[in-house]
Design a protein around this motif. Structure first.
Motif, PDB file in Angstrom:
ATOM      1  N   ASN A  73       0.822  -1.206   0.000  1.00 44.85           N
ATOM      2  CA  ASN A  73       0.000   0.000   0.000  1.00 44.85           C
ATOM      3  C   ASN A  73       0.861   1.262   0.000  1.00 44.85           C
ATOM      4  N   TYR A  74       1.908   1.240   0.821  1.00 45.31           N
ATOM      5  CA  TYR A  74       2.821   2.387   0.830  1.00 45.31           C
ATOM      6  C   TYR A  74       3.497   2.563  -0.533  1.00 45.31           C
ATOM      7  N   GLN A  75       3.908   1.459  -1.136  1.00 47.23           N
ATOM      8  CA  GLN A  75       4.569   1.539  -2.438  1.00 47.23           C
ATOM      9  C   GLN A  75       3.639   2.113  -3.503  1.00 47.23           C
ATOM     10  N   ALA A  76       2.417   1.618  -3.544  1.00 50.39           N
ATOM     11  CA  ALA A  76       1.458   2.099  -4.540  1.00 50.39           C
ATOM     12  C   ALA A  76       1.157   3.579  -4.343  1.00 50.39           C
ATOM     13  N   ALA A  77       0.983   3.971  -3.086  1.00 53.76           N
ATOM     14  CA  ALA A  77       0.717   5.379  -2.800  1.00 53.76           C
ATOM     15  C   ALA A  77       1.887   6.253  -3.233  1.00 53.76           C
ATOM     16  N   ASN A  78       3.098   5.762  -3.016  1.00 60.65           N
ATOM     17  CA  ASN A  78       4.276   6.545  -3.380  1.00 60.65           C
ATOM     18  C   ASN A  78       4.499   6.601  -4.886  1.00 60.65           C
ATOM     19  N   ILE A  79       4.137   5.554  -5.603  1.00 63.43           N
ATOM     20  CA  ILE A  79       4.236   5.624  -7.062  1.00 63.43           C
ATOM     21  C   ILE A  79       3.379   6.763  -7.581  1.00 63.43           C
ATOM     22  N   VAL A  80       2.174   6.871  -7.037  1.00 63.00           N
ATOM     23  CA  VAL A  80       1.274   7.953  -7.473  1.00 63.00           C
ATOM     24  C   VAL A  80       1.785   9.311  -7.010  1.00 63.00           C
ATOM     25  N   SER A  81       2.103   9.424  -5.725  1.00 66.51           N
ATOM     26  CA  SER A  81       2.418  10.739  -5.164  1.00 66.51           C
ATOM     27  C   SER A  81       3.797  11.258  -5.544  1.00 66.51           C
ATOM     28  N   SER A  82       4.727  10.340  -5.830  1.00 65.85           N
ATOM     29  CA  SER A  82       6.100  10.776  -6.126  1.00 65.85           C
ATOM     30  C   SER A  82       6.487  10.659  -7.599  1.00 65.85           C
ATOM     31  N   SER A  83       5.950   9.656  -8.285  1.00 67.59           N
ATOM     32  CA  SER A  83       6.402   9.379  -9.654  1.00 67.59           C
ATOM     33  C   SER A  83       5.397   9.753 -10.737  1.00 67.59           C
ATOM     34  N   ILE A  84       4.158  10.039 -10.351  1.00 67.52           N
ATOM     35  CA  ILE A  84       3.148  10.423 -11.344  1.00 67.52           C
ATOM     36  C   ILE A  84       2.659  11.851 -11.122  1.00 67.52           C
ATOM     37  N   GLN A  85       2.047  12.090  -9.988  1.00 64.42           N
ATOM     38  CA  GLN A  85       1.351  13.370  -9.774  1.00 64.42           C
ATOM     39  C   GLN A  85       2.220  14.612  -9.966  1.00 64.42           C
ATOM     40  N   PRO A  86       3.468  14.631  -9.498  1.00 65.38           N
ATOM     41  CA  PRO A  86       4.252  15.857  -9.691  1.00 65.38           C
ATOM     42  C   PRO A  86       4.402  16.277 -11.149  1.00 65.38           C
ATOM     43  N   HIS A  87       4.340  15.332 -12.066  1.00 64.89           N
ATOM     44  CA  HIS A  87       4.508  15.645 -13.489  1.00 64.89           C
ATOM     45  C   HIS A  87       3.263  16.270 -14.113  1.00 64.89           C
ATOM     46  N   GLN A  88       2.142  16.261 -13.385  1.00 65.69           N
ATOM     47  CA  GLN A  88       0.924  16.877 -13.894  1.00 65.69           C
ATOM     48  C   GLN A  88       0.551  18.121 -13.093  1.00 65.69           C
ATOM     49  N   ASN A  89       1.429  18.526 -12.193  1.00 69.35           N
ATOM     50  CA  ASN A  89       1.206  19.726 -11.397  1.00 69.35           C
ATOM     51  C   ASN A  89       1.123  20.961 -12.298  1.00 69.35           C
ATOM     52  N   LEU A  90       0.213  21.860 -11.977  1.00 71.17           N
ATOM     53  CA  LEU A  90      -0.014  23.033 -12.826  1.00 71.17           C
ATOM     54  C   LEU A  90       1.249  23.856 -13.025  1.00 71.17           C
ATOM     55  N   GLY A  91       2.025  24.025 -11.958  1.00 68.48           N
ATOM     56  CA  GLY A  91       3.240  24.816 -12.072  1.00 68.48           C
ATOM     57  C   GLY A  91       4.251  24.183 -13.012  1.00 68.48           C
ATOM     58  N   ILE A  92       4.385  22.864 -12.938  1.00 72.16           N
ATOM     59  CA  ILE A  92       5.301  22.142 -13.819  1.00 72.16           C
ATOM     60  C   ILE A  92       4.840  22.257 -15.267  1.00 72.16           C
ATOM     61  N   LEU A  93       3.555  22.056 -15.499  1.00 70.19           N
ATOM     62  CA  LEU A  93       3.030  22.104 -16.862  1.00 70.19           C
ATOM     63  C   LEU A  93       3.171  23.501 -17.462  1.00 70.19           C
ATOM     64  N   LYS A  94       2.975  24.513 -16.648  1.00 72.63           N
ATOM     65  CA  LYS A  94       3.142  25.879 -17.136  1.00 72.63           C
ATOM     66  C   LYS A  94       4.589  26.124 -17.557  1.00 72.63           C
ATOM     67  N   TYR A  95       5.524  25.649 -16.749  1.00 79.05           N
ATOM     68  CA  TYR A  95       6.944  25.810 -17.056  1.00 79.05           C
ATOM     69  C   TYR A  95       7.303  25.081 -18.350  1.00 79.05           C
ATOM     70  N   ILE A  96       6.801  23.854 -18.496  1.00 80.93           N
ATOM     71  CA  ILE A  96       7.073  23.072 -19.709  1.00 80.93           C
ATOM     72  C   ILE A  96       6.498  23.779 -20.929  1.00 80.93           C
ATOM     73  N   GLY A  97       5.290  24.313 -20.782  1.00 78.69           N
ATOM     74  CA  GLY A  97       4.675  25.035 -21.893  1.00 78.69           C
ATOM     75  C   GLY A  97       5.490  26.232 -22.325  1.00 78.69           C
ATOM     76  N   GLU A  98       6.061  26.935 -21.358  1.00 77.89           N
ATOM     77  CA  GLU A  98       6.845  28.137 -21.664  1.00 77.89           C
ATOM     78  C   GLU A  98       8.216  27.798 -22.233  1.00 77.89           C
ATOM     79  N   LYS A  99       8.852  26.757 -21.711  1.00 82.44           N
ATOM     80  CA  LYS A  99      10.228  26.444 -22.081  1.00 82.44           C
ATOM     81  C   LYS A  99      10.354  25.444 -23.232  1.00 82.44           C
ATOM     82  N   VAL A 100       9.357  24.568 -23.365  1.00 79.34           N
ATOM     83  CA  VAL A 100       9.444  23.510 -24.376  1.00 79.34           C
ATOM     84  C   VAL A 100       8.405  23.690 -25.469  1.00 79.34           C
ATOM     85  N   GLY A 101       7.157  23.874 -25.072  1.00 75.29           N
ATOM     86  CA  GLY A 101       6.100  24.055 -26.064  1.00 75.29           C
ATOM     87  C   GLY A 101       4.760  23.601 -25.532  1.00 75.29           C
ATOM     88  N   GLN A 102       3.689  24.157 -26.085  1.00 70.50           N
ATOM     89  CA  GLN A 102       2.350  23.862 -25.605  1.00 70.50           C
ATOM     90  C   GLN A 102       1.979  22.388 -25.778  1.00 70.50           C
TER      91      GLN A 102
END
Length: 224
Positions: free
Chosen positions: A104-133
């Motif tokens: 359970n801890y492993q599954a929760a950490n896969i989501v919270s550490s390895s997936i969710q941060p990559h869809q964070n609004l701040g990250i996506l905004k930065y990627i859009g500005e630096k890489v492309g929409q």
């Protein structure tokens, strides 16, 4: 920030949340499962309310969710969930079996550490500005897919009706909102993830889960 909830002024628990935040959704689920009443305080992320002086006093990082329990202020969904799990033992979300608990801890950490941060609004905004929409959509899908593949392998020997058996546990609180986000927000093709698809169908039958989903929150836009 908008306040919702009947008798909110008498409610001890306060949840600073955003309808579309999968991290907030995890906390809404545990509050529902444990039958805890709370005051819903909506934080508009698109308007930047998470960076206001009032909110950053609660969480200097400027992220939702934040739980306020009297004089106790807790940010980070994992910390909030563990706090609620320890304080309110009804409907326990950690199995007694240590191996299953670790999964359970492993599954929760896969989501919270390895997936969710990559869809964070701040990250996506930065990627859009630096890489492309275009990459704002492809970047999170790539990491969601990688994480979902890992979850399929991790859970295959443990899953029953839910992620780690026939009872709802910690992993489900993280997996359910992430699948919902993958489908609704990023239009991910779930055909490669049969186990997660099965779980998604099971979560759809749980009122406490569905009541926590983005489309059912006080701050959900009418068009959502």
């Amino acid at each position: 920030m908008a306040v919702s909830g009947e008798g909110a002024e008498k409610t001890k628990l306060k949840l600073y949340s955003n309808f579309g935040s999968s991290c907030s959704c995890r906390v809404r689920i545990i509050l529902n499962l444990k039958g805890l009443k709370y005051e819903y305080i909506a934080v508009n992320l698109l308007k930047g309310e998470q960076f206001s002086p009032d909110f950053t006093k609660l969480n200097p990082l400027g992220y939702v969710p934040v739980l306020v329990d009297g004089d106790i202020v807790i940010s980070d969904s994992f910390a909030i969930i563990m706090y609620l799990e320890e304080k309110y033992p009804q409907m326990p979300l950690l199995p007694s079996d240590l191996q299953k608990r670790a999964v359970n801890y492993q599954a929760a950490n896969i989501v919270s550490s390895s997936i969710q941060p990559h869809q964070n609004l701040g990250i996506l905004k930065y990627i859009g500005e630096k890489v492309g929409q275009d990459e704002m959509h492809e970047w999170p899908k790539r990491h969601i897919g990688k994480g979902f593949s890992a979850l399929e392998k991790l859970l295959k020997d443990y899953a029953g009706k839910y992620a780690t058996g026939d009872e709802v546990y910690l992993a489900d609180l993280f997996v359910a909102p992430q699948i919902h986000t993958a489908i609704k927000r990023f239009n991910l093709n779930m055909s490669e993830y049969p186990l997660l698809t099965k779980l998604h169908e099971a979560y759809a039958e749980l009122p406490n889960f569905q009541a926590a989903m983005p489309e059912n929150q006080p701050d959900t836009p009418s068009s959502s």
